[in-house]
Design a protein around this motif. Structure first.
Motif, PDB file in Angstrom:
ATOM      1  N   THR A  98       0.835  -1.202   0.000  1.00 44.16           N
ATOM      2  CA  THR A  98       0.000   0.000   0.000  1.00 44.16           C
ATOM      3  C   THR A  98       0.866   1.248   0.000  1.00 44.16           C
ATOM      4  OG1 THR A  98      -1.722  -1.179   1.234  1.00 44.16           O
ATOM      5  CG2 THR A  98      -1.866   1.214   1.174  1.00 44.16           C
ATOM      6  N   SER A  99       1.996   1.205   0.719  1.00 42.95           N
ATOM      7  CA  SER A  99       2.915   2.353   0.707  1.00 42.95           C
ATOM      8  C   SER A  99       3.554   2.533  -0.665  1.00 42.95           C
ATOM      9  CB  SER A  99       4.004   2.162   1.770  1.00 42.95           C
ATOM     10  OG  SER A  99       4.927   1.152   1.406  1.00 42.95           O
ATOM     11  N   ASN A 177      -5.794   4.153 -10.098  1.00 45.80           N
ATOM     12  CA  ASN A 177      -5.530   3.091  -9.131  1.00 45.80           C
ATOM     13  C   ASN A 177      -5.839   3.571  -7.719  1.00 45.80           C
ATOM     14  OD1 ASN A 177      -3.307   4.709  -8.391  1.00 45.80           O
ATOM     15  ND2 ASN A 177      -2.025   3.697  -9.934  1.00 45.80           N
ATOM     16  N   GLU A 178      -5.375   2.808  -6.722  1.00 45.39           N
ATOM     17  CA  GLU A 178      -5.669   3.137  -5.327  1.00 45.39           C
ATOM     18  C   GLU A 178      -5.069   4.479  -4.918  1.00 45.39           C
ATOM     19  OE1 GLU A 178      -5.978  -0.237  -2.283  1.00 45.39           O
ATOM     20  OE2 GLU A 178      -4.522  -0.976  -3.720  1.00 45.39           O
ATOM     21  N   LYS A 183      -5.715  10.133  -3.050  1.00 41.12           N
ATOM     22  CA  LYS A 183      -5.464  11.554  -3.277  1.00 41.12           C
ATOM     23  C   LYS A 183      -6.762  12.352  -3.243  1.00 41.12           C
ATOM     24  CE  LYS A 183      -1.241  10.909  -6.010  1.00 41.12           C
ATOM     25  NZ  LYS A 183      -0.650  10.959  -7.359  1.00 41.12           N
ATOM     26  N   LYS A 184      -7.840  11.755  -3.730  1.00 42.08           N
ATOM     27  CA  LYS A 184      -9.126  12.442  -3.698  1.00 42.08           C
ATOM     28  C   LYS A 184      -9.623  12.623  -2.271  1.00 42.08           C
ATOM     29  CE  LYS A 184     -10.670  10.838  -8.256  1.00 42.08           C
ATOM     30  NZ  LYS A 184     -11.679  10.026  -8.984  1.00 42.08           N
ATOM     31  N   THR A 191      -1.513  11.942   1.173  1.00 38.28           N
ATOM     32  CA  THR A 191      -1.317  10.575   0.704  1.00 38.28           C
ATOM     33  C   THR A 191       0.140  10.158   0.834  1.00 38.28           C
ATOM     34  OG1 THR A 191      -3.136  10.787  -0.871  1.00 38.28           O
ATOM     35  CG2 THR A 191      -1.544   9.055  -1.296  1.00 38.28           C
ATOM     36  N   PHE A 192       1.052  11.031   0.446  1.00 39.59           N
ATOM     37  CA  PHE A 192       2.476  10.720   0.531  1.00 39.59           C
ATOM     38  C   PHE A 192       2.905  10.545   1.986  1.00 39.59           C
ATOM     39  CE2 PHE A 192       7.032  11.470   0.277  1.00 39.59           C
ATOM     40  CZ  PHE A 192       7.374  10.769  -0.863  1.00 39.59           C
TER      41      PHE A 192
END
Length: 366
Positions: A98-99, A177-178, A183-184, A191-192
């Motif tokens: 996920t990261s 993608n995920e 980000k949304k 997110t980062f």
């Protein structure tokens, strides 16, 4: 009695070749995880399939190779296998992959190289490892850990100029993608940051698993069987976790597409073959030899992701990755000094015992 093996040049080439192949296969895991996410596959489902296929591959091998070698399966071994499947299998994989999606393949792989330093810190805190700061080896391990941390901070806080390595790029990512969904929800910077937290947490889980391996190897000294048992636990855990979020049949359906290729690669090549190669090299040359090849994963992922994933490589990533690798080798050098000292002590004790056994015969002869 301690046996020191002298390997021929060809045998050393085989060991180096095996670990190089393992590093490339592990790098392929990271790159292909982004391809699977781009195809709409969630990391939870991908990890579940990974451990399912790894179990299907490693299980028969463990049964055949260690048919008459396995000790009795106790509740202690089952609990340790459960924790191994959690820390080194399902939880680590979900957090790490996920990261990768939320940051980049190169960044997450650079953080992955912090594992030896984190393992050293955790082992000291749990008193499995002596700090020995009065020795050169102890100072080297502490200094190497600090260099690794400094490299991780540089990698996180500094971008720098873009580095263009390829005149022509191949972009395998075409869909949302995920990472786009995250980000949304929280924004690109959020997110980062969350990806950094997940990457570091995954490394802590993996470091705890490495420390746990010492207990597992002592109670159940059958590498293939213990790995297969860990894969079984990891597959059960990851499937149950994925079903809590991904219950639609379409999310689990595999066709003759990129999804099937990725999960087969992750399960058979990226898990099964890698475990066999690393176990073989660890038995022949020791765990330190295996750890030395970790930075090759970062090199491969950096090259592959900039070529086929359309990822931008920054100067900060290169400098931070270089510091992490340098710190890793300083830690490994210190650990190697400790191993040499321990080996010398064992050899001297063996020589003393041999002299004690021969002494009565000499007296009797006189």
């Amino acid at each position: 009695m301690v046996v020191i093996e002298n390997y021929t040049g060809f045998e050393r080439v085989k060991h180096v070749g095996a670990m190089t192949l393992a590093a490339v296969l592990l790098g392929g895991n990271i790159v292909l995880s982004k391809v699977a996410a781009d195809d709409g596959m969630t990391m939870r489902v991908m990890v579940a399939y990974r451990w399912i296929f790894a179990t299907a591959f490693l299980g028969p091998i463990a049964i055949v190779v260690e048919w008459n070698k396995r000790p009795k399966l106790t509740w202690t071994v089952v609990v340790q296998a459960f924790l191994s499947g959690l820390l080194g299998g399902s939880l680590f994989s979900i957090l790490f992959y996920t990261s990768v999606i939320m940051t980049s393949a190169t960044f997450a792989t650079a953080i992955y190289n912090l594992i030896p330093a984190m393992t050293f810190v955790i082992a000291v805190l749990l008193r499995f490892e002596n700090l020995s700061f009065d020795k050169v080896s102890g100072k080297a391990k502490v200094m190497g850990t600090m260099i690794c941390v400094g490299g991780a901070m540089l990698l996180t806080l500094y971008k720098g100029v873009e580095v263009h390595m390829w005149p022509i790029k191949i972009n395998l990512l075409h869909h949302a993608n995920e990472a786009t969904a995250h980000k949304k929800l929280v924004g690109e910077s959020g997110t980062f940051a969350l990806g950094i937290v997940l990457a570091v947490t995954s490394c802590i889980c993996y470091s705890l698993w490495i420390v746990l391996l010492a207990k597992v190897s002592k109670n159940y000294p059958c590498h293939y069987s213990s790995t297969a048992l860990m894969s079984v636990m990891g597959s059960i855990q990851s499937v149950l976790f994925a079903l809590c979020f991904d219950r639609e049949v379409s999310q689990w359906r595999l066709g003759w597409d990129r999804r099937l290729f990725v999960v087969l690669y992750l399960g058979i090549l990226g898990s099964g073959i890698v475990v066999i190669l690393m176990t073989w090299c660890s038995q022949k040359r020791g765990p330190l030899f295996v750890s030395v090849f970790n930075p090759l994963i970062l090199v491969f992922v950096a090259l592959a992701s900039s070529l086929v994933l359309d990822e931008t490589l920054y100067l900060g990533s290169i400098l931070g990755g270089f510091l992490i690798i340098m710190g890793l080798y300083v830690v490994l050098w210190g650990k190697g000094k400790d191993m040499k000292a321990s080996r010398a002590i064992i050899l001297s004790k063996g020589a003393l015992q041999k002299n004690d056994l021969e002494a009565p015969n000499l007296d009797q002869g006189l």
